[in-house]
Design a protein around this motif. Structure first.
Motif, PDB file in Angstrom:
ATOM      1  N   PHE A  66       2.988  14.629   1.976  1.00 34.28           N
ATOM      2  CA  PHE A  66       3.566  13.569   2.281  1.00 34.28           C
ATOM      3  C   PHE A  66       3.210  12.354   1.754  1.00 34.28           C
ATOM      4  N   ASN A  68      -1.236  -2.470   8.972  1.00 34.25           N
ATOM      5  CA  ASN A  68      -1.721  -1.179   9.043  1.00 34.25           C
ATOM      6  C   ASN A  68      -0.792  -0.130   9.448  1.00 34.25           C
ATOM      7  N   PHE A 100       5.856   7.218   6.883  1.00 34.20           N
ATOM      8  CA  PHE A 100       5.722   8.394   6.193  1.00 34.20           C
ATOM      9  C   PHE A 100       7.200   8.855   5.897  1.00 34.20           C
ATOM     10  N   TYR A 115      -4.605   6.649  -2.862  1.00 31.95           N
ATOM     11  CA  TYR A 115      -3.863   5.762  -2.528  1.00 31.95           C
ATOM     12  C   TYR A 115      -3.642   4.660  -3.375  1.00 31.95           C
ATOM     13  N   TYR A 157       0.463   5.931  -0.314  1.00 33.17           N
ATOM     14  CA  TYR A 157      -0.403   6.713   0.190  1.00 33.17           C
ATOM     15  C   TYR A 157       0.046   8.291  -0.279  1.00 33.17           C
ATOM     16  N   ILE A 183       1.650   2.646   9.301  1.00 35.21           N
ATOM     17  CA  ILE A 183       1.856   3.524   7.976  1.00 35.21           C
ATOM     18  C   ILE A 183       3.193   4.152   8.369  1.00 35.21           C
ATOM     19  N   GLU A 234      -9.510  11.419  -0.077  1.00 34.78           N
ATOM     20  CA  GLU A 234     -10.656  12.609   0.426  1.00 34.78           C
ATOM     21  C   GLU A 234     -10.673  13.754  -0.436  1.00 34.78           C
ATOM     22  N   TYR A 280       0.818  -1.436   0.251  1.00 34.14           N
ATOM     23  CA  TYR A 280       0.091  -0.022   0.102  1.00 34.14           C
ATOM     24  C   TYR A 280       0.802   1.131  -0.002  1.00 34.14           C
ATOM     25  N   VAL A 283      -3.221   0.034  -3.708  1.00 37.01           N
ATOM     26  CA  VAL A 283      -3.190  -1.113  -2.794  1.00 37.01           C
ATOM     27  C   VAL A 283      -2.000  -2.131  -3.550  1.00 37.01           C
ATOM     28  N   LEU A 307      -6.038  12.670   2.763  1.00 36.79           N
ATOM     29  CA  LEU A 307      -5.617  11.687   1.806  1.00 36.79           C
ATOM     30  C   LEU A 307      -6.145  12.065   0.740  1.00 36.79           C
ATOM     31  N   LEU A 334      -4.060  16.000   8.272  1.00 41.61           N
ATOM     32  CA  LEU A 334      -3.790  15.123   7.328  1.00 41.61           C
ATOM     33  C   LEU A 334      -4.866  14.801   6.340  1.00 41.61           C
ATOM     34  N   TYR A 393      -0.971  12.153   1.051  1.00 38.43           N
ATOM     35  CA  TYR A 393      -1.617  12.980   1.802  1.00 38.43           C
ATOM     36  C   TYR A 393      -1.085  14.508   1.642  1.00 38.43           C
TER      37      TYR A 393
END
Lengths: 115, 112
Positions: A90, A102, A106, A48, A33, A104, A59, A31, A50, A45, A43, A35
């Protein structure tokens, strides 16, 4: 093991210009992302992915595009830069599976100013 | 993903324990509690996560209530370098990556 690497760290763009923020990770994460973080805010999003070849909107995707041709790289493209895109960007990644999937990680951020 | 509620800001004296609360009253049985922090101008950093048991690592301790509706992140001996925004996030193990969102967090200020 460098983790998540973003370039450039700082950039000034003129209104209407385009540019690509580069992001690479060497942790073999599935994954990835992007941001953005406006001053004093949380932050948000943008996009992203996968896995290689798979991307989706977050968002706040308007004004941005992404691609994921390899597992390692996830560039963010800004087309027709606008002052509202002045922000810190980021890039992040996570394994996506297993108990630690999960978590994450950065990058250090890319400061973009549109004038 | 369950929503979380955190205080906007907190102060702590240097050398004292910093206790940062997080409310997640709608948490589901398969959701983990994660904590991250963001020191000014840096990328967010993972701190710790847990399901229902208390957890401790070299950075912090995580205390989750028995009903799992709230949790507390404890920095046992806060230093000035712990001044940061702390994010509490609730997420299932297999998550929809598109829901990898962060709230506004708690701004912790450690004072000398």
């Amino acid at each position: 093991n460098a983790g998540v690497t973003q370039t450039p760290k700082f950039r000034i763009l003129k209104i209407g210009q385009s540019m690509t923020l580069q992001c690479a990770q060497d942790m073999n994460h599935n994954y990835m992302y992007w941001y953005r973080q406006d001053p004093g805010m949380g932050l948000k999003l943008i996009y992203y992915s996968v896995g290689a070849g798979i991307t989706d909107k977050g968002e706040v995707p308007n004004g941005y595009n992404v691609s994921r041709s390899t597992t390692e790289d996830f560039p963010l493209r800004l087309e027709l830069a606008a002052p509202s895109q002045t922000s810190v960007y980021f890039c992040a990644s996570s394994l996506g599976q297993g108990e630690s999937g999960n978590t994450i990680y950065f990058g250090e951020g890319s400061w973009l100013t549109v004038v | 993903d369950a929503k979380t509620t955190q205080p906007t800001s907190m102060d702590c004296a240097e050398g004292r324990a910093a206790n940062l609360p997080c409310n997640h009253s709608t948490i589901s049985g398969n959701e983990y509690v994660y904590w991250y922090r963001q020191i000014h101008s840096q990328g967010p950093q993972y701190i710790i996560h847990g399901l229902k048991n208390n957890e401790t690592n070299e950075m912090a301790s995580l205390i989750i209530t028995e009903d799992r509706k709230s949790s507390t992140l404890i920095l046992p001996h806060a230093t000035l370098r712990d001044t940061a925004v702390y994010y509490c996030i609730v997420r299932p193990l297999r998550t929809n990556a598109g829901k990898s969102t962060f709230g506004d967090g708690t701004t912790l200020t450690v004072k000398p």
